[in-house]
Design a protein around this motif. Structure first.
Motif, PDB file in Angstrom:
ATOM      1  N   VAL A  35     -11.927   2.906  -8.622  1.00  0.00           N
ATOM      2  CA  VAL A  35     -11.107   1.948  -9.392  1.00  0.00           C
ATOM      3  C   VAL A  35      -9.817   1.697  -8.871  1.00  0.00           C
ATOM      4  O   VAL A  35      -9.425   0.461  -8.990  1.00  0.00           O
ATOM      5  N   LEU A  36      -9.222   2.800  -8.697  1.00  0.00           N
ATOM      6  CA  LEU A  36      -7.864   2.464  -8.153  1.00  0.00           C
ATOM      7  C   LEU A  36      -7.795   1.707  -6.483  1.00  0.00           C
ATOM      8  O   LEU A  36      -7.034   0.750  -6.713  1.00  0.00           O
ATOM      9  N   LEU A  37      -8.791   1.966  -5.956  1.00  0.00           N
ATOM     10  CA  LEU A  37      -8.899   1.192  -4.688  1.00  0.00           C
ATOM     11  C   LEU A  37      -9.211  -0.353  -5.039  1.00  0.00           C
ATOM     12  O   LEU A  37      -8.551  -1.378  -4.544  1.00  0.00           O
ATOM     13  N   ALA A  38     -10.169  -0.664  -6.128  1.00  0.00           N
ATOM     14  CA  ALA A  38     -10.255  -2.049  -6.377  1.00  0.00           C
ATOM     15  C   ALA A  38      -9.040  -2.644  -6.897  1.00  0.00           C
ATOM     16  O   ALA A  38      -8.702  -3.834  -6.425  1.00  0.00           O
ATOM     17  N   ALA A  39      -8.356  -1.864  -7.848  1.00  0.00           N
ATOM     18  CA  ALA A  39      -6.885  -2.371  -8.104  1.00  0.00           C
ATOM     19  C   ALA A  39      -6.057  -2.818  -7.084  1.00  0.00           C
ATOM     20  O   ALA A  39      -5.532  -4.001  -6.868  1.00  0.00           O
ATOM     21  N   TYR A  40      -5.870  -2.041  -5.980  1.00  0.00           N
ATOM     22  CA  TYR A  40      -5.063  -2.292  -4.739  1.00  0.00           C
ATOM     23  C   TYR A  40      -5.567  -3.620  -3.903  1.00  0.00           C
ATOM     24  O   TYR A  40      -5.030  -4.377  -3.614  1.00  0.00           O
ATOM     25  N   LEU A  41      -7.014  -3.751  -3.808  1.00  0.00           N
ATOM     26  CA  LEU A  41      -7.699  -4.705  -3.223  1.00  0.00           C
ATOM     27  C   LEU A  41      -7.395  -6.028  -3.986  1.00  0.00           C
ATOM     28  O   LEU A  41      -7.484  -6.944  -3.356  1.00  0.00           O
ATOM     29  N   VAL A  42      -7.573  -5.972  -5.299  1.00  0.00           N
ATOM     30  CA  VAL A  42      -7.534  -7.021  -6.060  1.00  0.00           C
ATOM     31  C   VAL A  42      -6.049  -7.574  -6.011  1.00  0.00           C
ATOM     32  O   VAL A  42      -5.682  -8.994  -5.900  1.00  0.00           O
ATOM     33  N   GLU A  43      -5.357  -6.871  -6.803  1.00  0.00           N
ATOM     34  CA  GLU A  43      -4.177  -7.109  -7.202  1.00  0.00           C
ATOM     35  C   GLU A  43      -3.137  -6.872  -6.381  1.00  0.00           C
ATOM     36  O   GLU A  43      -1.800  -7.187  -6.670  1.00  0.00           O
ATOM     37  N   GLY A  44      -3.254  -6.018  -5.375  1.00  0.00           N
ATOM     38  CA  GLY A  44      -2.240  -5.479  -4.273  1.00  0.00           C
ATOM     39  C   GLY A  44      -1.405  -4.380  -4.926  1.00  0.00           C
ATOM     40  O   GLY A  44      -0.378  -4.027  -4.499  1.00  0.00           O
ATOM     41  N   ARG A  45      -1.501  -3.919  -6.214  1.00  0.00           N
ATOM     42  CA  ARG A  45      -1.126  -2.671  -6.899  1.00  0.00           C
ATOM     43  C   ARG A  45      -1.800  -1.814  -7.499  1.00  0.00           C
ATOM     44  O   ARG A  45      -3.133  -2.152  -7.758  1.00  0.00           O
ATOM     45  N   GLY A  46      -1.440  -0.694  -7.710  1.00  0.00           N
ATOM     46  CA  GLY A  46      -2.135   0.261  -8.457  1.00  0.00           C
ATOM     47  C   GLY A  46      -2.188   0.285  -9.796  1.00  0.00           C
ATOM     48  O   GLY A  46      -1.908  -0.849 -10.381  1.00  0.00           O
ATOM     49  N   LEU A  47      -2.649   1.424 -10.514  1.00  0.00           N
ATOM     50  CA  LEU A  47      -2.533   1.358 -11.917  1.00  0.00           C
ATOM     51  C   LEU A  47      -1.499   1.742 -12.544  1.00  0.00           C
ATOM     52  O   LEU A  47      -0.279   2.275 -11.956  1.00  0.00           O
TER      53      LEU A  47
ATOM     54  N   LEU B   4      -6.556  -9.572  -2.460  1.00  0.00           N
ATOM     55  CA  LEU B   4      -7.178 -10.986  -2.992  1.00  0.00           C
ATOM     56  C   LEU B   4      -6.107 -11.731  -3.661  1.00  0.00           C
ATOM     57  O   LEU B   4      -5.934 -12.999  -3.165  1.00  0.00           O
ATOM     58  N   THR B   5      -5.328 -11.105  -4.372  1.00  0.00           N
ATOM     59  CA  THR B   5      -3.994 -12.085  -5.154  1.00  0.00           C
ATOM     60  C   THR B   5      -3.031 -12.644  -4.120  1.00  0.00           C
ATOM     61  O   THR B   5      -2.526 -13.631  -4.422  1.00  0.00           O
ATOM     62  N   TYR B   6      -3.130 -12.482  -2.606  1.00  0.00           N
ATOM     63  CA  TYR B   6      -2.276 -12.980  -1.844  1.00  0.00           C
ATOM     64  C   TYR B   6      -3.063 -14.162  -0.966  1.00  0.00           C
ATOM     65  O   TYR B   6      -2.490 -14.645  -0.270  1.00  0.00           O
ATOM     66  N   SER B   7      -4.225 -13.933  -0.983  1.00  0.00           N
ATOM     67  CA  SER B   7      -5.149 -15.150  -0.208  1.00  0.00           C
ATOM     68  C   SER B   7      -5.742 -16.066  -1.064  1.00  0.00           C
ATOM     69  O   SER B   7      -6.176 -17.196  -0.520  1.00  0.00           O
TER      70      SER B   7
END
Lengths: 185, 196
Positions: A35-47, B4-7
């Protein structure tokens, strides 16, 4: 005939059925990590769990008196970042509440109850939870994050400050645990 | 490429919907781990159930490995990730105060939400406490906060600080998790008599 399965119990018996055991901690930790990894991958930041509270506090201060809210640099910063209704951290916390409720209901762990050791009363425990919430809240504001926003989120990108924070939390935790043993044991 | 938010450009609604989805997972796994229960959380400080440390370390190592591998494969731009500025005085003072509040209150800000969601009344009063603290901090601690902020340094990570490549830290964290798993199992056997 098999009468021991849960579905064979009448409804009032099922309601009192034993709650399911918690997951293996390594498995739950792996899930939490994804879940934390997903937050980084999607939003570029953690929880983060504490930002939303400041956002709501600033919104209330601003609703009571905008001049007063502007007199605090901290309120002003959160007011400038917009309503808590449009804040990412607020909705993260809403999701957290619903996710935990679903998990708890499915596992039969939802119970109106007070968590404590056997040697203190419910009332004492509720007051201690309030006091602890205030102390932990101040600590999280000083450190700019809590177990979610600093410890988990920061440690997983090897942030030096977050690792120091985590170490300090455990040092204080083990020290205070001795004094608070009547509350928990 | 990630993040994703940057691309790609998210609308506000998409962004907030993603926050809810990530939150759902966060709350689900917190509750599955037992983190909605103050007694389960506090057991770590009496050494008879080390679940808190097991869950946290496993989560950290999982994310760390994922971020390292995806960066190495060129799929994730590590430089684009938000790294909270490091502030040693704030981390030490805040961490000590936070740790004390954690044990007195039985929860931390995220776990108290899971506690509330499963009917724990002490979770509600703990949340009330955090809210009071957040308000009070903004009212009375602005000077202290500004003084603390002056010692913050951006982007201080272990690889940057030591010059040792990230991969070695990833290996060290995995090895440490293995060693800690063994040590924690031993602690749990030794302090099993404290278990309610």
């Amino acid at each position: 005939m098999n009468v021991t399965t849960a579905s064979a119990f009448p409804a009032h018996e099922r309601a009192r059925a034993k709650p399911a055991p918690f997951w293996n901690p390594y498995l739950a930790g792996f899930g939490l990590g994804l879940v934390l990894l997903a937050a980084y991958l999607v939003e570029g930041r953690g929880l983060g769990a504490t930002g939303a509270y400041s956002s709501v506090a600033a919104w209330i201060a601003n609703a009571i008196s905008p001049e007063h809210a502007q007199s605090s640099a901290i309120h002003a910063r959160y007011v400038a970042s917009g309503s808590p209704l449009t804040a990412w951290l607020t909705w993260l916390l809403v999701g957290t509440f619903v996710g935990a409720a679903i998990s708890g209901l499915v596992a039969g762990r939802f119970a109106i109850s007070v968590e404590k050791g056997p040697r203190i009363s419910d009332g004492q425990r509720l007051v201690l939870a309030l006091v602890g919430g205030i102390v932990a809240g101040i600590g999280a504001k000083i450190a700019r994050g809590c177990t979610s926003g600093q410890a988990l989120t920061g440690a997983s990108v090897l942030n030096a400050g977050s690792l120091v924070f985590m170490l300090a939390v455990f040092v204080a935790g083990y020290t205070v645990a001795w004094m608070a043993r009547k509350e928990w044991l | 490429m990630f993040p994703l938010t940057y691309s790609m450009e998210f609308t506000q609604l998409t962004s907030l919907a993603l926050a809810v989805v990530i939150g759902l997972g966060f709350g689900f796994f917190l509750e599955r781990a037992g983190f909605g229960s103050a007694r389960k959380l506090m057991a770590v400080f009496y050494l008879y159930d080390m679940a808190v440390v097991k869950v946290m370390f496993t989560a950290i190592v999982t994310t760390l490995v994922g971020i390292f591998l995806l960066s190495a494969a060129g799929e994730l731009d590590f430089a684009m990730l938000y790294i909270e500025p490091t502030n040693y005085p704030a981390a030490i003072i805040g961490g000590l105060v936070f740790g004390a509040g954690f044990v007195i209150g039985g929860y931390c800000p995220g776990t108290s939400v899971a506690a509330c969601a499963t009917g724990r009344l002490d979770g509600f009063t703990f949340i009330a406490g955090i809210f009071i603290a957040s308000y009070a901090y903004a009212e009375f601690f602005t000077g202290f906060d500004a003084w603390l902020a002056s010692s913050a340094q951006p982007d201080v990570t272990l690889p940057g600080l030591t010059g040792i490549p990230m991969g070695w830290f990833v290996l060290a964290f995995i090895a440490f998790l293995g060693l800690a798993a063994w040590g924690m199992a031993a602690a749990e056997r030794r302090f099993a008599w404290l278990r309610p």
